[in-house]
Write an enzyme that holds these catalytic residues in place. Sequence first.
Site, PDB file in Angstrom:
ATOM      1  N   HIS A 272       1.329   5.034  -2.513  1.00  0.00           N
ATOM      2  CA  HIS A 272       1.587   6.436  -2.154  1.00  0.00           C
ATOM      3  C   HIS A 272       2.801   7.050  -2.838  1.00  0.00           C
ATOM      4  O   HIS A 272       2.814   8.253  -3.110  1.00  0.00           O
ATOM      5  CB  HIS A 272       1.813   6.569  -0.642  1.00  0.00           C
ATOM      6  CG  HIS A 272       0.552   6.543   0.171  1.00  0.00           C
ATOM      7  ND1 HIS A 272      -0.326   7.591   0.212  1.00  0.00           N
ATOM      8  CD2 HIS A 272       0.035   5.589   0.985  1.00  0.00           C
ATOM      9  CE1 HIS A 272      -1.346   7.291   1.012  1.00  0.00           C
ATOM     10  NE2 HIS A 272      -1.153   6.076   1.501  1.00  0.00           N
TER      11      HIS A 272
ATOM     12  N   SER B 202      -4.160   0.640  -4.618  1.00  0.00           N
ATOM     13  CA  SER B 202      -3.596  -0.571  -4.020  1.00  0.00           C
ATOM     14  C   SER B 202      -4.665  -1.626  -3.760  1.00  0.00           C
ATOM     15  O   SER B 202      -4.378  -2.651  -3.147  1.00  0.00           O
ATOM     16  CB  SER B 202      -2.815  -0.227  -2.744  1.00  0.00           C
ATOM     17  OG  SER B 202      -3.641   0.433  -1.799  1.00  0.00           O
TER      18      SER B 202
ATOM     19  N   HIS C 269       0.841  -1.212   0.000  1.00  0.00           N
ATOM     20  CA  HIS C 269       0.000   0.000   0.000  1.00  0.00           C
ATOM     21  C   HIS C 269       0.874   1.260   0.000  1.00  0.00           C
ATOM     22  O   HIS C 269       0.657   2.187  -0.793  1.00  0.00           O
ATOM     23  CB  HIS C 269      -0.924   0.008   1.217  1.00  0.00           C
ATOM     24  CG  HIS C 269      -1.618   1.323   1.411  1.00  0.00           C
ATOM     25  ND1 HIS C 269      -2.711   1.712   0.670  1.00  0.00           N
ATOM     26  CD2 HIS C 269      -1.343   2.365   2.235  1.00  0.00           C
ATOM     27  CE1 HIS C 269      -3.079   2.929   1.032  1.00  0.00           C
ATOM     28  NE2 HIS C 269      -2.267   3.358   1.983  1.00  0.00           N
TER      29      HIS C 269
ATOM     30  N   GLU D 139      -5.936   9.364  -0.092  1.00  0.00           N
ATOM     31  CA  GLU D 139      -6.280   7.938  -0.071  1.00  0.00           C
ATOM     32  C   GLU D 139      -7.318   7.542  -1.126  1.00  0.00           C
ATOM     33  O   GLU D 139      -7.194   6.500  -1.754  1.00  0.00           O
ATOM     34  CB  GLU D 139      -6.797   7.518   1.313  1.00  0.00           C
ATOM     35  CG  GLU D 139      -5.759   7.593   2.433  1.00  0.00           C
ATOM     36  CD  GLU D 139      -4.652   6.543   2.334  1.00  0.00           C
ATOM     37  OE1 GLU D 139      -4.705   5.666   1.440  1.00  0.00           O
ATOM     38  OE2 GLU D 139      -3.712   6.616   3.154  1.00  0.00           O
TER      39      GLU D 139
END
Length: 294
Positions: A138, A200, A133, A181
Site C-alpha cells: 500500500h 503483495s 501487505h 486492493e
Amino acid sequence: MNEPRRVEHQQTDKGYVPVYTTAIVDQPAEYPADDHATWGTLYERQRALLVGRACDEFLQAQDAMGMAPDRIPRFDDLNEVLRATTGWTLVGVEGLLPELEFFDHLANRRFPVTWWIRRPDQIDYIAEPDLFHDLFGHVPLLMNPVFADYMEAYGKGGVKAHGIGPDALQHLTRLYWYTVEFGLINTPDGLRIYGAGIVSSKGESLYSLESDAPNRIGFDLERIMRTRYRIDTFQKTYFVIDSFEQLMNATAPDFTPIYARLDAQDAVPAGDVHVDDRVFHRGTGEGWADGGDV
Ligand code: PHE
Ligand code: FE
C-alpha cells in the site's frame, strides 16, 4: 511481542478476522532476525516478479522511499520521505481497524500499517493484512500525488458513507476492493498492476495479468459498486483504470445520489460480463464485450 492482542472478530472484506486494539502503537525497536528474513524473501521475490508487471509509479516509489530487502523498513524513515512528498504519515497498528477508525486515519492522511510480519509458514498466503501487505503493497503509491489525494478523499467518503448506512458502506467498500486492493492500470506498454492485494501476492501478480480466466473490465464507478467480490480466491474480475487522474475525477462527485440509485439495483455476481463492458484482453488488446473493436 509476537502475538498481537486479539480483541474480537468481525466480518470484513478480508473474511471473519480478528479486530485488534484501535490504539496507535510504536514500531518495535528491533525485530527478530527471522522477521527481517521473511521481509527480505518476500521483497526479493515480488520485486523480481513485478518489474514489467507493476506500474512504474509503484516501482519507482519503492526505490525512492528506500525500501530494500535487507531489513524491515523503519516507519520513521519512510515518514520523513512521505511527509516531504505528499504529507502522508504511517502509523503503527496491531491489525485491521474498525471501519470508522480506518476512514478517519485516511481522511487525515495517516495510513495504518500493521507492525508485525507473517510467520515463515505463511509466506505464500495470510488471510489478514500484515506488515508486508501494508508496507510493500500500500505505502509506495502514497508517494504519488494523485493517488495520495484519492486515498484521503476515500477516507472522507468513508466517514460519510458510514453515516448514511450499511448499504452505502458496502458500495464504497467494493470501490476500495476493485481499485486500492485489486486495481489494474492501462499503460502504453500494456496492463500493469497497482492494487496492493495483487502486488503483495505472487500467485495473483501472475494470475491477474496472465491468466485467461478472469475478466478485465474498464473502470466504471457504478458497475464496480454493484459488483460482488471474492475474498477466498483470486478475483473473477479486475477493473482497469486509464490513469490515476481518471480515478480521481470519476470519484469526485457526491456519492449520496449514487448510493440511493444503487439501492434499487441488484448486485452483479463477481464473474459476470455485460454487453457494454469495456473488455481488456491479456497483454495490451482491448475491445468490447459485444465483439466490437477487438
Ligand atoms: N466523492 C465521494 C463521496 O461523495 C467521496 C470519495 C472520493 C469516495 C474518492 C471514494 C473515493 O462520497
Ligand atoms: Fe490492504
